[in-house]
Write a protein that holds these residues in place. Structure first.
Motif, PDB file in Angstrom:
ATOM      1  N   PRO A 178      48.056 -40.979  25.235  1.00 16.64           N
ATOM      2  CA  PRO A 178      46.760 -41.542  25.649  1.00 16.64           C
ATOM      3  C   PRO A 178      46.121 -42.483  24.627  1.00 16.64           C
ATOM      4  N   ASN A 179      46.151 -42.131  23.349  1.00 20.52           N
ATOM      5  CA  ASN A 179      45.532 -42.987  22.347  1.00 20.52           C
ATOM      6  C   ASN A 179      46.238 -44.327  22.237  1.00 20.52           C
ATOM      7  N   ARG A 180      47.565 -44.302  22.231  1.00 20.17           N
ATOM      8  CA  ARG A 180      48.319 -45.553  22.151  1.00 20.17           C
ATOM      9  C   ARG A 180      48.153 -46.364  23.423  1.00 20.17           C
ATOM     10  N   SER A 181      48.024 -45.686  24.568  1.00 19.81           N
ATOM     11  CA  SER A 181      47.823 -46.383  25.839  1.00 19.81           C
ATOM     12  C   SER A 181      46.542 -47.212  25.800  1.00 19.81           C
ATOM     13  N   MET A 182      45.459 -46.581  25.351  1.00 18.66           N
ATOM     14  CA  MET A 182      44.188 -47.295  25.276  1.00 18.66           C
ATOM     15  C   MET A 182      44.271 -48.463  24.304  1.00 18.66           C
ATOM     16  N   ALA A 183      44.940 -48.253  23.182  1.00 16.18           N
ATOM     17  CA  ALA A 183      45.074 -49.313  22.183  1.00 16.18           C
ATOM     18  C   ALA A 183      45.850 -50.503  22.734  1.00 16.18           C
ATOM     19  N   ILE A 184      46.897 -50.231  23.516  1.00 12.89           N
ATOM     20  CA  ILE A 184      47.710 -51.303  24.095  1.00 12.89           C
ATOM     21  C   ILE A 184      46.895 -52.132  25.083  1.00 12.89           C
ATOM     22  N   ILE A 185      46.146 -51.481  25.969  1.00 10.04           N
ATOM     23  CA  ILE A 185      45.347 -52.219  26.958  1.00 10.04           C
ATOM     24  C   ILE A 185      44.213 -52.974  26.277  1.00 10.04           C
ATOM     25  N   GLU A 186      43.608 -52.372  25.265  1.00  7.57           N
ATOM     26  CA  GLU A 186      42.571 -53.069  24.500  1.00  7.57           C
ATOM     27  C   GLU A 186      43.144 -54.333  23.855  1.00  7.57           C
ATOM     28  N   LEU A 187      44.372 -54.233  23.377  1.00  7.05           N
ATOM     29  CA  LEU A 187      45.029 -55.372  22.739  1.00  7.05           C
ATOM     30  C   LEU A 187      45.315 -56.478  23.758  1.00  7.05           C
ATOM     31  N   ILE A 188      45.855 -56.097  24.914  1.00  5.71           N
ATOM     32  CA  ILE A 188      46.109 -57.093  25.967  1.00  5.71           C
ATOM     33  C   ILE A 188      44.805 -57.780  26.369  1.00  5.71           C
ATOM     34  N   SER A 189      43.749 -56.985  26.572  1.00  6.04           N
ATOM     35  CA  SER A 189      42.454 -57.529  26.975  1.00  6.04           C
ATOM     36  C   SER A 189      41.891 -58.478  25.918  1.00  6.04           C
ATOM     37  N   LYS A 190      42.025 -58.091  24.656  1.00  4.52           N
ATOM     38  CA  LYS A 190      41.510 -58.916  23.556  1.00  4.52           C
ATOM     39  C   LYS A 190      42.168 -60.291  23.551  1.00  4.52           C
ATOM     40  N   ILE A 191      43.490 -60.328  23.677  1.00  5.69           N
ATOM     41  CA  ILE A 191      44.203 -61.605  23.643  1.00  5.69           C
ATOM     42  C   ILE A 191      43.878 -62.431  24.889  1.00  5.69           C
ATOM     43  N   VAL A 192      43.796 -61.765  26.051  1.00  7.86           N
ATOM     44  CA  VAL A 192      43.448 -62.468  27.290  1.00  7.86           C
ATOM     45  C   VAL A 192      42.089 -63.150  27.160  1.00  7.86           C
ATOM     46  N   LYS A 193      41.112 -62.426  26.611  1.00  9.05           N
ATOM     47  CA  LYS A 193      39.767 -62.984  26.473  1.00  9.05           C
ATOM     48  C   LYS A 193      39.745 -64.117  25.439  1.00  9.05           C
ATOM     49  N   GLU A 194      40.394 -63.898  24.315  1.00 13.31           N
ATOM     50  CA  GLU A 194      40.370 -64.896  23.246  1.00 13.31           C
ATOM     51  C   GLU A 194      41.097 -66.180  23.632  1.00 13.31           C
ATOM     52  N   GLN A 195      42.190 -66.038  24.384  1.00  9.21           N
ATOM     53  CA  GLN A 195      43.007 -67.199  24.733  1.00  9.21           C
ATOM     54  C   GLN A 195      42.749 -67.691  26.160  1.00  9.21           C
ATOM     55  N   ASN A 196      41.794 -67.075  26.852  1.00 17.14           N
ATOM     56  CA  ASN A 196      41.426 -67.481  28.209  1.00 17.14           C
ATOM     57  C   ASN A 196      42.613 -67.437  29.161  1.00 17.14           C
ATOM     58  N   LYS A 197      43.373 -66.362  29.082  1.00 21.53           N
ATOM     59  CA  LYS A 197      44.514 -66.133  29.964  1.00 21.53           C
ATOM     60  C   LYS A 197      44.085 -65.201  31.108  1.00 21.53           C
ATOM     61  N   SER A 198      45.052 -64.768  31.899  1.00 19.78           N
ATOM     62  CA  SER A 198      44.816 -63.764  32.937  1.00 19.78           C
ATOM     63  C   SER A 198      45.854 -62.663  32.793  1.00 19.78           C
ATOM     64  N   ALA A 199      45.504 -61.454  33.215  1.00 16.10           N
ATOM     65  CA  ALA A 199      46.471 -60.355  33.179  1.00 16.10           C
ATOM     66  C   ALA A 199      46.330 -59.497  34.435  1.00 16.10           C
ATOM     67  N   ILE A 200      47.480 -59.119  34.998  1.00 14.49           N
ATOM     68  CA  ILE A 200      47.537 -58.188  36.123  1.00 14.49           C
ATOM     69  C   ILE A 200      48.346 -56.982  35.648  1.00 14.49           C
ATOM     70  N   ILE A 201      47.722 -55.813  35.697  1.00 13.57           N
ATOM     71  CA  ILE A 201      48.358 -54.596  35.194  1.00 13.57           C
ATOM     72  C   ILE A 201      48.548 -53.604  36.333  1.00 13.57           C
ATOM     73  N   VAL A 202      49.785 -53.334  36.701  1.00 18.64           N
ATOM     74  CA  VAL A 202      50.103 -52.284  37.666  1.00 18.64           C
ATOM     75  C   VAL A 202      50.238 -50.983  36.885  1.00 18.64           C
ATOM     76  N   THR A 203      49.503 -49.946  37.300  1.00 21.82           N
ATOM     77  CA  THR A 203      49.456 -48.740  36.480  1.00 21.82           C
ATOM     78  C   THR A 203      49.158 -47.489  37.297  1.00 21.82           C
ATOM     79  N   HIS A 204      49.588 -46.342  36.763  1.00 23.28           N
ATOM     80  CA  HIS A 204      49.157 -45.033  37.257  1.00 23.28           C
ATOM     81  C   HIS A 204      48.130 -44.426  36.295  1.00 23.28           C
ATOM     82  N   ASP A 205      47.896 -45.085  35.171  1.00 23.82           N
ATOM     83  CA  ASP A 205      47.094 -44.554  34.083  1.00 23.82           C
ATOM     84  C   ASP A 205      45.606 -44.854  34.319  1.00 23.82           C
ATOM     85  N   GLU A 206      44.901 -43.903  34.933  1.00 23.01           N
ATOM     86  CA  GLU A 206      43.514 -44.148  35.317  1.00 23.01           C
ATOM     87  C   GLU A 206      42.559 -44.248  34.128  1.00 23.01           C
TER      88      GLU A 206
END
Length: 236
Positions: A178-206
């Motif tokens: 769980p801790n690493r999961s949150m860190a990974i999504i936070e990292l993806i979100s950070k780069i998406v916001k900083e670089q003005n990209k888009s991300a689509i995440i298919v997940t079971h991890d609520e």
């Protein structure tokens, strides 16, 4: 946010199973904007992976349009779609899928070489990207020398190295705690916001859903957007 980077219009997809036809995706429409992280949830077999494969130009729809960065790629040839995948889309999978005999920095340079974009100046870009994901100190390491979370961080850097408009992630936290999961999504979100990209995440991890800008549930072959003030449907 504002400009749409990926648009699906009235997508249909069926698969034949003997004499039976299974309608997996039914008149599905969807879009994602720059600077936006979107999550897609739903039970197994609901069509999430089919949706992501169509969005990522890995699978052609039976009907409808797939528009990447303003260009309708639905009728593109396999070669043209491969070019779209290489230059406009980035992929993060459930397992990191790193090449076992390449060092961390070489995982990224390989993508640039495949796209014909490699130059000595790209070394700085790779260094900065590895630093952004906290893996610059592991640049000379091989995958077998990394933890699961570290491998996934390298996979994230690799997905972004070719400057894609859209990142497509298929269960990127499934093998992490769980801790690493949150860190990974936070990292993806950070780069998406900083670089003005888009991300689509298919997940079971609520647990990661509050980190996403919008959440969709895949149900009966369609995507239904969830209101942020309601409890998400339980996925199996």
């Amino acid at each position: 946010m504002g400009k749409q980077t990926l648009v699906l219009e009235n997508i249909e997809k069926s698969f034949k199973d003997g004499d039976r036809i299974n309608h997996i995706v039914k008149n599905l429409s969807f879009s994602v904007n720059k600077g936006e992280v979107v999550a897609v949830i739903g039970p197994s077999g609901s069509g999430k992976s089919t949706f992501l494969s169509i969005a990522g130009a890995l699978l052609s729809p039976d009907k409808g349009k797939v528009i990447v960065n303003g260009e309708n790629i639905s009728s593109f040839s396999d070669v043209e779609k491969a070019n779209i995948r290489l230059n406009h889309l980035g992929y993060i999978f459930q397992t990191s899928n790193l090449v076992p005999y390449l060092k961390v920095e070489e995982q990224l340079s390989l993508v640039l070489k495949m796209a014909g974009k490699w130059s000595k100046g790209e070394k700085l870009k790779i260094k900065e990207l590895l630093k952004a994901v906290g893996m610059d100190h592991r640049a000379k390491y091989f995958p077998q020398q990394l933890s699961g979370g570290e491998k996934q961080r390298v996979a994230i850097a690799r997905a972004f190295v070719n400057d894609p408009e859209v990142i497509l992630a298929d269960e990127p936290t499934a093998s992490l705690d769980p801790n690493r999961s949150m860190a990974i999504i936070e990292l993806i979100s950070k780069i998406v916001k900083e670089q003005n990209k888009s991300a689509i995440i298919v997940t079971h991890d609520e647990q990661i859903l509050p980190l996403c800008d919008r959440v969709f549930v895949m149900k009966d072959g369609k995507l239904i957007e969830q209101e942020r003030n309601v409890k998400y449907e339980k996925v199996q």
